[in-house]
Write an enzyme that holds these catalytic residues in place. Structure first.
Site, short mmCIF file in Angstrom:
data_model
loop_
_atom_site.label_atom_id
_atom_site.label_comp_id
_atom_site.label_asym_id
_atom_site.label_seq_id
_atom_site.Cartn_x
_atom_site.Cartn_y
_atom_site.Cartn_z
N HIS A 157 52.84 65.89 -78.89
CA HIS A 157 53.00 67.35 -78.99
C HIS A 157 52.88 67.98 -77.61
O HIS A 157 53.56 68.96 -77.32
CB HIS A 157 51.96 67.94 -79.95
CG HIS A 157 52.23 67.60 -81.38
ND1 HIS A 157 53.21 68.23 -82.11
CD2 HIS A 157 51.68 66.69 -82.21
CE1 HIS A 157 53.23 67.73 -83.35
NE2 HIS A 157 52.31 66.78 -83.42
N ASP A 164 55.53 68.50 -86.32
CA ASP A 164 54.93 68.22 -87.63
C ASP A 164 55.65 69.12 -88.62
O ASP A 164 55.67 70.35 -88.43
CB ASP A 164 53.43 68.55 -87.63
CG ASP A 164 52.65 67.60 -86.75
OD1 ASP A 164 53.17 66.52 -86.42
OD2 ASP A 164 51.51 67.93 -86.39
N GLU A 210 51.32 58.98 -90.49
CA GLU A 210 51.63 60.42 -90.47
C GLU A 210 53.09 60.63 -90.86
O GLU A 210 53.96 60.72 -90.00
CB GLU A 210 51.37 61.01 -89.07
CG GLU A 210 49.92 61.04 -88.67
CD GLU A 210 49.64 61.95 -87.46
OE1 GLU A 210 50.61 62.46 -86.85
OE2 GLU A 210 48.46 62.14 -87.16
ZN LIG Z 1 52.02 65.56 -85.05
#
Ligand SMILES: [Zn+2]
Length: 286
Positions: A157, A164, A210
């Site tokens: 990021h 996300d 994730e």
């Molecule tokens: Zn992330």
């Protein structure tokens, strides 16, 4: 004791209701069954053919090459993890789209991915987290359990290369409850994105699964990685320095900055540092 026929029918009906309800609950919880399917998936070998480019070559000076038209100097394949923090003084190239900051090369593919998922599922995905400054990463790290957030300077990021995403009411792991979320996980490779922290590869990435974190690596790399179940760490390791690989219309090579002898005839070229001391050159040949 003999159960009356009408009770037997009632028991059968009740059992079926319970069975269907249980099946419905399981089907609803995509975050339970989707990762199991991912773990069991048998991936083919990566679609990369080692090749010797034919015809003439040009030995480029780095500055001359990056000054050419149709050449992008990107950070698409920059490896960012706890062992490979962002290079000193790294400043991400960013554009803002709908309030989300991302690398300019990511914007068009993101819009296509979002629109195609919406066309197929009726559900629009949104960005929950985009570019983060080091301070913002520090705040997230302070609030997270170990293995959830990356160390400061080690987050994609901060590189401006990751998003996300979520579907309304379905964020985090519950993203997989939504058909849109599962579809993102299935097709993002066709749009230049990878699921950067896949299930079963936690020991390689150092980060828990994730399914919502998509990382831009560009074409054709994303499709090769997603189709063969490789992480970015494994993919870069696979590319032997100075060797050439063909996949579709592309030639790929991982090279030192002073070894840019490239075959002629490419129509576009992307050159990205990989953060391990090499550049990955991606030539489109048609
Ligand atoms: Zn992330």
């Amino acid at each position: 004791m003999k159960i009356k026929k009408r009770y037997r029918i009632l028991i059968v009906i009740l059992s079926l209701v319970v069975l269907f309800a249980a099946a419905g609950v399981v089907v609803y919880h995509g975050e339970w069954w989707y990762p199991i399917g991912q773990r069991l998936r048998a991936y083919p070998a990566p679609a990369l053919t080692p090749t010797e480019p034919q015809g003439s070559t040009t030995l480029w000076k780095f500055a001359d090459l990056t000054a050419q038209e149709n050449v992008t100097l990107s950070n698409n394949l920059l490896l960012v993890n706890s062992e490979h923090p962002l290079p000193e003084g790294y400043t991400p190239d960013l554009v803002e789209y709908n309030g989300a900051k991302m690398h300019p090369l990511m914007q068009e593919p993101y819009i296509s991915l979002r629109d195609d998922v919406q066309a197929a599922t009726g559900v629009r995905i949104y960005v929950a987290s985009d570019y983060r400054t080091a301070d913002e990463q520090a705040a997230i790290l302070a609030d997270s359990a170990e293995g959830i957030a990356a160390e400061i300077g080690c987050s994609e990021h901060e590189a401006g290369l990751a998003l996300d995403v979520y579907a309304p009411y379905f964020g985090g792991k519950n993203f997989l409850r939504s058909r849109a979320g599962r579809m993102v996980n299935e097709i993002c490779g066709d749009y230049g994105y990878i699921i950067r922290y896949p299930v079963g590869k936690e020991d390689i990435t150092g980060i828990d699964y994730e399914p919502w974190h998509i990382r831009y690596v560009g074409a054709p790399h994303a499709a090769v990685m997603m189709d063969s179940g490789l992480t970015l760490e494994e993919y870069i390791e696979l590319l032997q320095p100075n060797a050439w690989y063909r996949t579709g219309d592309y030639l790929i090579s991982r090279r030192a900055a002073d070894a840019l002898d490239l075959p002629d005839g490419w129509t576009s070229c992307d050159i990205s540092p990989d953060n391990t001391g090499y550049y990955i050159v991606t030539l489109k040949m048609n």
